[in-house]
Motif scaffolding. Structure first.
Motif, PDB file in Angstrom:
ATOM      1  N   ILE A   1      -5.953 -12.630  -7.147  1.00 28.70           N
ATOM      2  CA  ILE A   1      -7.023 -11.717  -7.542  1.00 28.70           C
ATOM      3  C   ILE A   1      -6.735 -10.286  -7.077  1.00 28.70           C
ATOM      4  O   ILE A   1      -7.396  -9.349  -7.497  1.00 28.70           O
ATOM      5  CB  ILE A   1      -8.381 -12.195  -7.000  1.00 28.70           C
ATOM      6  CG1 ILE A   1      -8.353 -12.343  -5.485  1.00 28.70           C
ATOM      7  CG2 ILE A   1      -8.775 -13.515  -7.657  1.00 28.70           C
ATOM      8  CD1 ILE A   1      -9.678 -12.709  -4.878  1.00 28.70           C
ATOM      9  N   LEU A   2      -5.770 -10.119  -6.204  1.00 28.03           N
ATOM     10  CA  LEU A   2      -5.301  -8.799  -5.784  1.00 28.03           C
ATOM     11  C   LEU A   2      -3.846  -8.979  -5.379  1.00 28.03           C
ATOM     12  O   LEU A   2      -3.553  -9.447  -4.281  1.00 28.03           O
ATOM     13  CB  LEU A   2      -6.140  -8.278  -4.618  1.00 28.03           C
ATOM     14  CG  LEU A   2      -6.137  -6.758  -4.372  1.00 28.03           C
ATOM     15  CD1 LEU A   2      -6.605  -6.006  -5.598  1.00 28.03           C
ATOM     16  CD2 LEU A   2      -7.030  -6.417  -3.196  1.00 28.03           C
ATOM     17  N   PRO A   3      -2.907  -8.648  -6.259  1.00 26.49           N
ATOM     18  CA  PRO A   3      -1.509  -8.995  -5.996  1.00 26.49           C
ATOM     19  C   PRO A   3      -0.820  -8.016  -5.061  1.00 26.49           C
ATOM     20  O   PRO A   3      -1.270  -6.881  -4.872  1.00 26.49           O
ATOM     21  CB  PRO A   3      -0.876  -8.948  -7.390  1.00 26.49           C
ATOM     22  CG  PRO A   3      -1.677  -7.918  -8.111  1.00 26.49           C
ATOM     23  CD  PRO A   3      -3.086  -8.053  -7.582  1.00 26.49           C
ATOM     24  N   GLY A   4       0.269  -8.466  -4.458  1.00 25.90           N
ATOM     25  CA  GLY A   4       1.084  -7.605  -3.607  1.00 25.90           C
ATOM     26  C   GLY A   4       1.597  -6.409  -4.388  1.00 25.90           C
ATOM     27  O   GLY A   4       1.677  -6.412  -5.615  1.00 25.90           O
ATOM     28  N   GLY A   5       1.961  -5.378  -3.647  1.00 24.82           N
ATOM     29  CA  GLY A   5       2.367  -4.116  -4.268  1.00 24.82           C
ATOM     30  C   GLY A   5       1.234  -3.113  -4.235  1.00 24.82           C
ATOM     31  O   GLY A   5       1.448  -1.913  -4.278  1.00 24.82           O
ATOM     32  N   GLU A   6      -0.002  -3.644  -4.149  1.00 25.00           N
ATOM     33  CA  GLU A   6      -1.174  -2.777  -4.107  1.00 25.00           C
ATOM     34  C   GLU A   6      -1.873  -2.852  -2.751  1.00 25.00           C
ATOM     35  O   GLU A   6      -2.862  -2.175  -2.532  1.00 25.00           O
ATOM     36  CB  GLU A   6      -2.153  -3.180  -5.213  1.00 25.00           C
ATOM     37  CG  GLU A   6      -1.542  -3.131  -6.613  1.00 25.00           C
ATOM     38  CD  GLU A   6      -2.523  -3.578  -7.688  1.00 25.00           C
ATOM     39  OE1 GLU A   6      -3.717  -3.714  -7.366  1.00 25.00           O
ATOM     40  OE2 GLU A   6      -2.093  -3.772  -8.830  1.00 25.00           O
ATOM     41  N   ASN A   7      -1.376  -3.704  -1.856  1.00 24.65           N
ATOM     42  CA  ASN A   7      -2.076  -3.944  -0.592  1.00 24.65           C
ATOM     43  C   ASN A   7      -1.125  -3.828   0.585  1.00 24.65           C
ATOM     44  O   ASN A   7      -0.908  -4.790   1.309  1.00 24.65           O
ATOM     45  CB  ASN A   7      -2.711  -5.338  -0.592  1.00 24.65           C
ATOM     46  CG  ASN A   7      -3.516  -5.584  -1.838  1.00 24.65           C
ATOM     47  OD1 ASN A   7      -4.418  -4.835  -2.128  1.00 24.65           O
ATOM     48  ND2 ASN A   7      -3.163  -6.609  -2.578  1.00 24.65           N
ATOM     49  N   LYS A   8      -0.527  -2.683   0.764  1.00 23.94           N
ATOM     50  CA  LYS A   8       0.344  -2.467   1.912  1.00 23.94           C
ATOM     51  C   LYS A   8      -0.533  -2.174   3.123  1.00 23.94           C
ATOM     52  O   LYS A   8      -1.072  -1.083   3.251  1.00 23.94           O
ATOM     53  CB  LYS A   8       1.330  -1.338   1.634  1.00 23.94           C
ATOM     54  CG  LYS A   8       2.322  -1.662   0.522  1.00 23.94           C
ATOM     55  CD  LYS A   8       3.375  -0.587   0.368  1.00 23.94           C
ATOM     56  CE  LYS A   8       4.341  -0.905  -0.756  1.00 23.94           C
ATOM     57  NZ  LYS A   8       5.071  -2.168  -0.520  1.00 23.94           N
ATOM     58  N   LEU A   9      -0.683  -3.172   3.967  1.00 24.07           N
ATOM     59  CA  LEU A   9      -1.604  -3.079   5.090  1.00 24.07           C
ATOM     60  C   LEU A   9      -0.857  -2.826   6.386  1.00 24.07           C
ATOM     61  O   LEU A   9       0.225  -3.375   6.596  1.00 24.07           O
ATOM     62  CB  LEU A   9      -2.407  -4.377   5.221  1.00 24.07           C
ATOM     63  CG  LEU A   9      -3.159  -4.844   3.975  1.00 24.07           C
ATOM     64  CD1 LEU A   9      -3.906  -6.122   4.273  1.00 24.07           C
ATOM     65  CD2 LEU A   9      -4.113  -3.762   3.476  1.00 24.07           C
TER      66      LEU A   9
END
Length: 474
Positions: free
Chosen positions: A346-354
Protein backbone atom coordinates in the motif's frame (compact mmCIF):
# COMPACT_ATOMS: atom_id res chain seq x y z
CA UNK A 1 31.04 -71.42 5.22
CA UNK A 2 29.47 -72.19 1.80
CA UNK A 3 28.39 -68.54 1.44
CA UNK A 4 31.96 -67.39 2.03
CA UNK A 5 33.35 -69.86 -0.55
CA UNK A 6 30.81 -68.69 -3.12
CA UNK A 7 31.87 -65.09 -2.54
CA UNK A 8 35.55 -65.99 -3.05
CA UNK A 9 34.86 -67.92 -6.28
CA UNK A 10 32.75 -65.08 -7.59
CA UNK A 11 35.62 -62.64 -7.02
CA UNK A 12 38.12 -64.94 -8.80
CA UNK A 13 35.85 -65.36 -11.84
CA UNK A 14 35.36 -61.62 -12.13
CA UNK A 15 39.13 -61.11 -12.00
CA UNK A 16 39.74 -63.73 -14.74
CA UNK A 17 37.15 -62.17 -17.00
CA UNK A 18 38.66 -58.74 -16.50
CA UNK A 19 42.10 -60.07 -17.47
CA UNK A 20 40.73 -61.18 -20.86
CA UNK A 21 39.40 -57.75 -21.84
CA UNK A 22 41.12 -56.03 -24.83
CA UNK A 23 43.19 -53.22 -23.33
CA UNK A 24 43.86 -51.34 -26.61
CA UNK A 25 42.53 -47.76 -26.61
CA UNK A 26 40.76 -46.50 -29.70
CA UNK A 27 42.26 -43.53 -31.58
CA UNK A 28 39.83 -40.76 -30.60
CA UNK A 29 40.38 -37.08 -31.44
CA UNK A 30 38.78 -34.48 -29.14
CA UNK A 31 38.55 -30.84 -30.20
CA UNK A 32 40.02 -28.28 -27.80
CA UNK A 33 37.28 -26.14 -26.17
CA UNK A 34 36.85 -22.81 -27.91
CA UNK A 35 36.96 -21.03 -24.53
CA UNK A 36 40.57 -22.20 -24.14
CA UNK A 37 41.68 -22.10 -27.74
CA UNK A 38 40.77 -18.44 -28.27
CA UNK A 39 43.23 -17.35 -25.57
CA UNK A 40 46.18 -19.55 -26.48
CA UNK A 41 47.86 -16.63 -28.23
CA UNK A 42 48.55 -15.19 -24.77
CA UNK A 43 51.17 -17.91 -24.26
CA UNK A 44 53.34 -16.10 -26.79
CA UNK A 45 53.57 -13.00 -24.58
CA UNK A 46 55.84 -12.24 -21.66
CA UNK A 47 54.48 -10.84 -18.36
CA UNK A 48 52.73 -7.52 -18.97
CA UNK A 49 55.09 -5.41 -16.88
CA UNK A 50 58.09 -6.55 -18.96
CA UNK A 51 56.85 -4.50 -21.94
CA UNK A 52 57.32 -1.20 -20.15
CA UNK A 53 60.36 0.76 -21.32
CA UNK A 54 61.82 1.41 -17.88
CA UNK A 55 64.63 3.56 -19.24
CA UNK A 56 62.20 5.94 -20.93
CA UNK A 57 59.58 5.73 -18.15
CA UNK A 58 61.42 5.11 -14.87
CA UNK A 59 58.47 6.18 -12.69
CA UNK A 60 55.74 4.34 -14.58
CA UNK A 61 53.89 1.59 -12.68
CA UNK A 62 51.43 -0.90 -14.11
CA UNK A 63 48.74 -1.41 -11.48
CA UNK A 64 45.79 -3.68 -10.85
CA UNK A 65 42.67 -3.35 -8.69
CA UNK A 66 41.71 -6.60 -6.96
CA UNK A 67 39.90 -8.07 -3.97
CA UNK A 68 42.22 -7.97 -0.96
CA UNK A 69 41.06 -11.32 0.42
CA UNK A 70 41.76 -13.11 -2.86
CA UNK A 71 45.24 -11.58 -2.98
CA UNK A 72 45.92 -12.55 0.65
CA UNK A 73 44.96 -16.19 -0.06
CA UNK A 74 48.05 -16.53 -2.27
CA UNK A 75 46.21 -18.36 -5.06
CA UNK A 76 45.64 -17.54 -8.74
CA UNK A 77 44.86 -13.84 -8.18
CA UNK A 78 48.08 -13.40 -6.19
CA UNK A 79 50.19 -15.20 -8.81
CA UNK A 80 48.74 -13.18 -11.71
CA UNK A 81 49.30 -9.90 -9.85
CA UNK A 82 52.85 -10.82 -8.83
CA UNK A 83 53.85 -11.90 -12.35
CA UNK A 84 52.27 -9.10 -14.38
CA UNK A 85 51.96 -5.92 -12.29
CA UNK A 86 54.10 -3.50 -10.29
CA UNK A 87 51.34 -2.23 -8.02
CA UNK A 88 47.95 -3.25 -6.59
CA UNK A 89 44.93 -1.46 -5.12
CA UNK A 90 42.45 -3.17 -2.80
CA UNK A 91 38.85 -3.25 -4.03
CA UNK A 92 37.13 -2.11 -0.80
CA UNK A 93 39.19 -3.42 2.10
CA UNK A 94 41.01 -0.11 2.74
CA UNK A 95 37.90 2.08 2.66
CA UNK A 96 36.35 3.62 5.75
CA UNK A 97 33.12 1.59 5.78
CA UNK A 98 35.11 -1.66 5.56
CA UNK A 99 37.30 -0.86 8.57
CA UNK A 100 35.08 1.16 10.95
CA UNK A 101 32.04 -0.35 12.69
CA UNK A 102 28.91 1.33 14.04
CA UNK A 103 30.70 2.26 17.28
CA UNK A 104 33.64 3.89 15.51
CA UNK A 105 35.97 0.98 16.33
CA UNK A 106 38.60 0.36 13.64
CA UNK A 107 39.69 -3.09 12.44
CA UNK A 108 42.78 -3.16 10.22
CA UNK A 109 43.42 -6.93 10.27
CA UNK A 110 42.72 -7.37 6.55
CA UNK A 111 44.72 -4.24 5.70
CA UNK A 112 47.70 -5.54 7.68
CA UNK A 113 47.60 -8.92 5.90
CA UNK A 114 47.25 -7.20 2.51
CA UNK A 115 50.32 -5.05 3.14
CA UNK A 116 52.34 -8.03 4.37
CA UNK A 117 51.45 -10.07 1.27
CA UNK A 118 52.35 -7.20 -1.07
CA UNK A 119 55.66 -6.61 0.66
CA UNK A 120 56.55 -10.29 0.38
CA UNK A 121 55.79 -10.21 -3.36
CA UNK A 122 57.71 -6.97 -3.95
CA UNK A 123 54.57 -5.20 -5.16
CA UNK A 124 53.71 -1.67 -4.06
CA UNK A 125 50.22 -0.60 -2.94
CA UNK A 126 48.29 2.41 -4.13
CA UNK A 127 45.71 3.37 -1.49
CA UNK A 128 42.25 4.82 -1.81
CA UNK A 129 41.35 8.36 -0.88
CA UNK A 130 41.41 8.65 2.88
CA UNK A 131 38.36 10.91 3.10
CA UNK A 132 35.64 11.22 0.47
CA UNK A 133 31.88 11.44 0.07
CA UNK A 134 31.13 7.71 -0.38
CA UNK A 135 31.45 4.40 1.48
CA UNK A 136 31.48 5.94 4.94
CA UNK A 137 29.90 4.34 8.03
CA UNK A 138 27.09 6.86 8.11
CA UNK A 139 25.41 5.32 11.15
CA UNK A 140 28.47 6.03 13.30
CA UNK A 141 29.25 9.44 11.81
CA UNK A 142 25.65 10.60 12.14
CA UNK A 143 25.65 9.49 15.78
CA UNK A 144 28.47 11.98 16.40
CA UNK A 145 26.42 14.91 15.16
CA UNK A 146 22.93 13.95 16.34
CA UNK A 147 20.91 16.34 18.49
CA UNK A 148 21.99 16.49 22.12
CA UNK A 149 19.70 16.28 25.11
CA UNK A 150 19.02 19.61 26.78
CA UNK A 151 20.58 20.21 30.17
CA UNK A 152 18.02 20.03 32.95
CA UNK A 153 18.08 19.67 36.71
CA UNK A 154 19.03 16.02 37.45
CA UNK A 155 16.15 15.91 39.93
CA UNK A 156 13.75 16.55 37.06
CA UNK A 157 14.91 13.50 35.09
CA UNK A 158 12.78 10.36 34.91
CA UNK A 159 13.77 6.69 34.86
CA UNK A 160 12.96 4.82 31.67
CA UNK A 161 12.76 1.03 31.88
CA UNK A 162 14.97 -0.74 29.35
CA UNK A 163 14.61 -4.29 30.70
CA UNK A 164 12.31 -6.04 33.18
CA UNK A 165 12.03 -9.59 34.55
CA UNK A 166 9.02 -9.97 36.84
CA UNK A 167 9.14 -13.32 38.63
CA UNK A 168 5.52 -13.00 39.71
CA UNK A 169 4.66 -13.92 36.11
CA UNK A 170 7.94 -14.81 34.34
CA UNK A 171 9.57 -18.25 34.42
CA UNK A 172 13.18 -18.76 35.42
CA UNK A 173 15.20 -20.25 32.57
CA UNK A 174 18.56 -18.52 32.86
CA UNK A 175 22.04 -20.02 33.29
CA UNK A 176 23.13 -20.99 36.79
CA UNK A 177 25.92 -22.87 38.55
CA UNK A 178 25.00 -24.15 42.01
CA UNK A 179 26.36 -26.93 44.24
CA UNK A 180 24.46 -30.03 45.24
CA UNK A 181 21.81 -29.22 47.83
CA UNK A 182 21.26 -25.66 46.64
CA UNK A 183 18.05 -24.95 44.71
CA UNK A 184 16.90 -22.09 42.50
CA UNK A 185 13.48 -21.62 40.95
CA UNK A 186 10.24 -19.62 40.96
CA UNK A 187 8.10 -19.75 44.09
CA UNK A 188 4.69 -19.41 42.43
CA UNK A 189 2.81 -18.92 45.72
CA UNK A 190 4.84 -15.84 46.65
CA UNK A 191 5.52 -14.75 43.07
CA UNK A 192 9.29 -14.53 43.29
CA UNK A 193 12.56 -16.20 42.39
CA UNK A 194 13.79 -18.23 45.35
CA UNK A 195 17.36 -19.35 46.03
CA UNK A 196 17.86 -21.76 48.92
CA UNK A 197 21.42 -22.43 50.06
CA UNK A 198 21.52 -24.71 53.14
CA UNK A 199 25.13 -23.95 54.08
CA UNK A 200 27.71 -21.32 53.12
CA UNK A 201 30.24 -22.32 50.48
CA UNK A 202 33.96 -21.62 50.55
CA UNK A 203 33.65 -18.90 47.90
CA UNK A 204 30.78 -16.61 46.98
CA UNK A 205 30.99 -17.51 43.29
CA UNK A 206 30.24 -21.18 43.99
CA UNK A 207 26.57 -20.17 44.01
CA UNK A 208 26.11 -17.92 40.97
CA UNK A 209 23.24 -17.48 38.59
CA UNK A 210 21.83 -15.11 35.99
CA UNK A 211 18.78 -13.16 37.12
CA UNK A 212 18.55 -11.40 33.74
CA UNK A 213 19.98 -11.98 30.26
CA UNK A 214 20.16 -10.49 26.76
CA UNK A 215 20.30 -6.97 28.15
CA UNK A 216 19.83 -3.98 25.80
CA UNK A 217 22.56 -1.95 27.51
CA UNK A 218 25.03 0.06 25.41
CA UNK A 219 28.68 0.50 26.28
CA UNK A 220 29.50 3.81 27.96
CA UNK A 221 25.93 4.73 28.89
CA UNK A 222 24.68 5.19 32.47
CA UNK A 223 22.08 2.83 33.93
CA UNK A 224 20.55 1.61 37.19
CA UNK A 225 20.06 -2.01 38.21
CA UNK A 226 16.96 -2.32 40.41
CA UNK A 227 16.13 -5.51 42.32
CA UNK A 228 13.44 -6.17 44.91
CA UNK A 229 14.96 -8.56 47.47
CA UNK A 230 14.10 -10.23 50.77
CA UNK A 231 16.14 -12.76 52.78
CA UNK A 232 15.52 -15.23 55.59
CA UNK A 233 18.22 -13.24 57.40
CA UNK A 234 20.36 -10.20 56.70
CA UNK A 235 22.96 -10.76 54.01
CA UNK A 236 24.77 -9.47 50.93
CA UNK A 237 24.03 -10.21 47.28
CA UNK A 238 26.85 -9.55 44.81
CA UNK A 239 25.82 -8.48 41.32
CA UNK A 240 27.56 -7.80 38.01
CA UNK A 241 26.01 -6.35 34.86
CA UNK A 242 27.46 -7.00 31.41
CA UNK A 243 28.86 -9.87 29.28
CA UNK A 244 31.48 -12.40 30.36
CA UNK A 245 34.17 -10.20 28.82
CA UNK A 246 33.56 -7.42 31.36
CA UNK A 247 30.91 -6.43 33.88
CA UNK A 248 30.11 -3.52 36.18
CA UNK A 249 30.19 -4.97 39.70
CA UNK A 250 28.25 -4.01 42.83
CA UNK A 251 26.34 -5.49 45.77
CA UNK A 252 23.10 -5.18 47.78
CA UNK A 253 22.87 -5.53 51.56
CA UNK A 254 19.37 -6.93 52.11
CA UNK A 255 17.30 -7.79 55.19
CA UNK A 256 14.14 -9.73 56.01
CA UNK A 257 11.68 -7.21 54.53
CA UNK A 258 10.88 -6.62 50.87
CA UNK A 259 12.80 -3.65 49.53
CA UNK A 260 13.86 -2.43 46.09
CA UNK A 261 17.60 -1.78 45.91
CA UNK A 262 19.42 0.30 43.29
CA UNK A 263 22.90 0.03 41.82
CA UNK A 264 24.06 2.79 39.45
CA UNK A 265 26.61 1.75 36.84
CA UNK A 266 28.15 2.65 33.50
CA UNK A 267 27.99 -0.19 30.98
CA UNK A 268 31.50 -1.45 30.22
CA UNK A 269 30.32 -3.37 27.14
CA UNK A 270 27.19 -3.88 25.07
CA UNK A 271 24.50 -6.26 26.36
CA UNK A 272 25.25 -9.21 28.57
CA UNK A 273 23.47 -10.44 31.69
CA UNK A 274 22.84 -9.78 35.39
CA UNK A 275 25.20 -12.12 37.26
CA UNK A 276 24.21 -12.77 40.89
CA UNK A 277 26.36 -14.50 43.54
CA UNK A 278 25.36 -15.58 47.05
CA UNK A 279 27.52 -18.57 48.04
CA UNK A 280 28.51 -17.11 51.43
CA UNK A 281 24.88 -16.68 52.52
CA UNK A 282 23.15 -19.62 54.22
CA UNK A 283 19.37 -19.45 53.98
CA UNK A 284 16.74 -18.28 51.52
CA UNK A 285 16.94 -15.28 49.18
CA UNK A 286 13.84 -14.14 47.29
CA UNK A 287 13.80 -11.75 44.31
CA UNK A 288 10.57 -10.19 43.04
CA UNK A 289 11.89 -8.40 39.96
CA UNK A 290 15.00 -7.26 38.12
CA UNK A 291 14.99 -4.00 36.15
CA UNK A 292 17.48 -2.01 34.09
CA UNK A 293 16.66 1.69 33.71
CA UNK A 294 18.25 4.85 32.42
CA UNK A 295 17.48 8.46 33.31
CA UNK A 296 16.54 11.07 30.76
CA UNK A 297 14.98 14.47 30.63
CA UNK A 298 11.19 14.54 30.42
CA UNK A 299 10.19 15.28 26.89
CA UNK A 300 7.19 16.00 24.75
CA UNK A 301 6.91 13.67 21.77
CA UNK A 302 5.90 15.36 18.52
CA UNK A 303 4.78 13.47 15.42
CA UNK A 304 6.28 14.93 12.26
CA UNK A 305 4.51 13.83 9.08
CA UNK A 306 6.88 12.22 6.59
CA UNK A 307 4.45 11.11 3.91
CA UNK A 308 0.73 10.64 3.27
CA UNK A 309 -0.61 8.52 0.43
CA UNK A 310 -4.18 8.74 -0.84
CA UNK A 311 -5.58 6.67 -3.70
CA UNK A 312 -7.21 7.82 -6.91
CA UNK A 313 -9.89 5.80 -8.69
CA UNK A 314 -8.43 3.31 -11.12
CA UNK A 315 -6.34 0.16 -11.05
CA UNK A 316 -4.33 -0.78 -7.96
CA UNK A 317 -1.19 1.35 -8.38
CA UNK A 318 1.45 -0.96 -6.87
CA UNK A 319 3.06 -4.34 -7.21
CA UNK A 320 1.13 -7.32 -5.83
CA UNK A 321 3.07 -10.49 -5.00
CA UNK A 322 0.30 -12.94 -5.92
CA UNK A 323 -0.87 -11.01 -8.97
CA UNK A 324 -4.39 -10.50 -7.61
CA UNK A 325 -4.77 -6.72 -7.31
CA UNK A 326 -7.75 -5.19 -5.49
CA UNK A 327 -9.77 -2.49 -7.27
CA UNK A 328 -9.64 1.20 -6.36
CA UNK A 329 -13.16 2.56 -5.88
CA UNK A 330 -14.19 6.03 -4.71
CA UNK A 331 -10.63 6.90 -3.76
CA UNK A 332 -10.21 3.73 -1.63
CA UNK A 333 -8.44 0.44 -2.15
CA UNK A 334 -11.24 -2.12 -1.86
CA UNK A 335 -10.19 -5.40 -0.24
CA UNK A 336 -12.79 -8.17 -0.64
CA UNK A 337 -12.15 -11.37 1.36
CA UNK A 338 -11.61 -14.50 -0.71
CA UNK A 339 -10.25 -16.88 1.96
CA UNK A 340 -6.68 -16.76 0.60
CA UNK A 341 -3.51 -15.45 2.21
CA UNK A 342 -2.52 -12.24 0.42
CA UNK A 343 -0.32 -9.19 0.97
CA UNK A 344 -0.56 -5.82 -0.75
CA UNK A 345 2.00 -3.03 -1.08
CA UNK A 346 0.00 0.00 0.00
CA UNK A 347 3.10 2.22 0.16
CA UNK A 348 6.03 0.78 -1.79
CA UNK A 349 9.75 1.29 -1.22
CA UNK A 350 11.41 4.15 -3.04
CA UNK A 351 8.97 6.58 -1.46
CA UNK A 352 9.70 5.85 2.21
CA UNK A 353 13.36 6.49 2.94
CA UNK A 354 13.22 6.62 6.71
CA UNK A 355 15.90 7.65 9.16
CA UNK A 356 16.64 5.64 12.26
CA UNK A 357 14.06 6.30 14.98
CA UNK A 358 10.49 5.73 16.13
CA UNK A 359 7.50 6.02 13.77
CA UNK A 360 3.72 5.82 13.79
CA UNK A 361 1.45 4.98 10.87
CA UNK A 362 -2.14 6.12 10.48
CA UNK A 363 -4.62 4.16 8.36
CA UNK A 364 -7.86 5.85 7.28
CA UNK A 365 -9.86 2.67 6.85
CA UNK A 366 -13.43 1.36 6.78
CA UNK A 367 -14.49 -2.20 7.64
CA UNK A 368 -17.86 -3.90 7.36
CA UNK A 369 -17.15 -5.86 10.59
CA UNK A 370 -14.64 -6.32 13.41
CA UNK A 371 -11.49 -8.11 12.25
CA UNK A 372 -8.62 -9.34 14.43
CA UNK A 373 -6.49 -11.11 11.81
CA UNK A 374 -5.32 -8.14 9.73
CA UNK A 375 -1.63 -7.19 9.92
CA UNK A 376 0.60 -4.41 8.66
CA UNK A 377 4.30 -4.84 7.93
CA UNK A 378 7.08 -2.31 7.40
CA UNK A 379 9.91 -4.08 5.62
CA UNK A 380 13.34 -2.83 4.59
CA UNK A 381 14.26 -5.06 1.61
CA UNK A 382 13.98 -8.84 1.46
CA UNK A 383 17.29 -10.22 2.79
CA UNK A 384 17.62 -12.15 6.02
CA UNK A 385 19.44 -9.21 7.65
CA UNK A 386 16.89 -6.58 6.65
CA UNK A 387 14.46 -5.27 9.24
CA UNK A 388 10.83 -6.34 9.18
CA UNK A 389 8.35 -5.04 11.76
CA UNK A 390 4.90 -6.59 11.76
CA UNK A 391 1.97 -5.45 13.94
CA UNK A 392 -1.68 -6.41 14.30
CA UNK A 393 -4.25 -3.90 13.07
CA UNK A 394 -7.12 -3.36 15.54
CA UNK A 395 -10.02 -3.15 13.04
CA UNK A 396 -13.50 -2.22 14.21
CA UNK A 397 -16.66 -2.04 12.12
CA UNK A 398 -17.23 1.35 10.46
CA UNK A 399 -14.96 4.27 9.55
CA UNK A 400 -11.91 4.83 11.70
CA UNK A 401 -8.35 6.13 11.94
CA UNK A 402 -6.07 3.35 13.16
CA UNK A 403 -2.77 4.35 14.77
CA UNK A 404 0.08 1.82 14.64
CA UNK A 405 3.39 2.16 16.48
CA UNK A 406 6.69 1.22 14.79
CA UNK A 407 9.51 1.83 17.31
CA UNK A 408 13.23 1.28 16.78
CA UNK A 409 13.27 1.50 12.99
CA UNK A 410 16.82 0.93 11.73
CA UNK A 411 16.50 3.34 8.84
CA UNK A 412 16.38 2.63 5.12
CA UNK A 413 13.93 2.24 2.25
CA UNK A 414 10.73 0.62 3.55
CA UNK A 415 7.77 -1.10 1.92
CA UNK A 416 4.46 -0.77 3.80
CA UNK A 417 2.49 -3.97 3.28
CA UNK A 418 -1.10 -4.74 4.31
CA UNK A 419 -1.75 -8.43 5.02
CA UNK A 420 -5.49 -9.19 5.38
CA UNK A 421 -4.54 -12.87 5.88
CA UNK A 422 -7.73 -14.93 6.03
CA UNK A 423 -9.96 -12.13 7.29
CA UNK A 424 -13.60 -12.24 6.22
CA UNK A 425 -13.97 -8.46 6.56
CA UNK A 426 -14.36 -6.16 3.56
CA UNK A 427 -11.92 -3.24 3.90
CA UNK A 428 -11.72 0.15 2.20
CA UNK A 429 -8.37 1.91 2.70
CA UNK A 430 -8.52 5.64 1.97
CA UNK A 431 -5.01 6.76 2.97
CA UNK A 432 -1.76 5.88 4.76
CA UNK A 433 0.20 8.47 6.73
CA UNK A 434 3.73 7.98 8.07
CA UNK A 435 4.98 10.17 10.93
CA UNK A 436 8.29 10.26 12.75
CA UNK A 437 8.10 10.56 16.52
CA UNK A 438 10.58 13.20 17.67
CA UNK A 439 11.44 14.09 21.24
CA UNK A 440 11.58 17.80 21.89
CA UNK A 441 14.06 17.59 24.77
CA UNK A 442 17.05 17.80 22.43
CA UNK A 443 18.74 20.57 20.47
CA UNK A 444 20.87 20.39 17.32
CA UNK A 445 24.63 20.75 17.55
CA UNK A 446 26.09 23.99 16.24
CA UNK A 447 28.00 23.87 12.93
CA UNK A 448 31.20 24.33 14.93
CA UNK A 449 30.38 21.37 17.20
CA UNK A 450 29.61 19.16 14.22
CA UNK A 451 32.84 20.16 12.50
CA UNK A 452 34.85 19.38 15.62
CA UNK A 453 33.26 15.95 16.03
CA UNK A 454 33.69 14.92 12.39
CA UNK A 455 37.23 16.31 12.16
CA UNK A 456 38.22 14.24 15.18
CA UNK A 457 36.71 11.13 13.58
CA UNK A 458 38.60 11.82 10.33
CA UNK A 459 41.87 12.36 12.19
CA UNK A 460 41.43 9.09 14.10
CA UNK A 461 40.77 7.25 10.84
CA UNK A 462 43.76 8.67 8.98
CA UNK A 463 46.09 8.07 11.90
CA UNK A 464 44.83 4.50 12.26
CA UNK A 465 45.28 3.72 8.56
CA UNK A 466 48.76 5.27 8.48
CA UNK A 467 49.85 3.11 11.42
CA UNK A 468 48.29 -0.02 9.91
CA UNK A 469 50.08 0.40 6.58
CA UNK A 470 53.41 1.41 8.12
CA UNK A 471 54.31 3.87 5.35
CA UNK A 472 54.15 1.21 2.61
CA UNK A 473 51.09 2.66 0.85
CA UNK A 474 51.25 5.64 -1.51
Amino acid sequence: MNRKNNMVWGTLVAALLASCVDTEIADVTVAKPESIAQYEYLNDYAPLKSYIDRAANPDFKLGLALAANEFIEGGLVFRLAEANFDEVTAGNAMKYASCVNDKGEMDFETVDKFVTAAQAAGITIYGHTLAWHAQQNNKYLNSLIKDKEMDVDPNDKVDIEDYVVDYSKDAYNFWNSIPEGTTIGVNTEEGCLEIVNPAPTEQNYLVQYFTGDNLPTIEGQDYKLKMMIKGSAKGTLNVGVGPWSGRADGSFSFDTEWKEYEFSFKAVADGGHVMTQSGLFAGTIQIKHVKITHAESPAVEVEQEIREKTYEDGPFPFYVMDGCAPPVINGCIHFVPDGAWRQFFILPGGENKLEEGNYVLYLDIKSDKDASDVQLSMQNGWGADNQQIKVSVPIKAGNQIVKLDFPNVDGGDYDVILIPQESDATLDLRSVKVCKVTKMNSIPLTPEEKKEALTQAMNNWIEGMMKATGGYVT
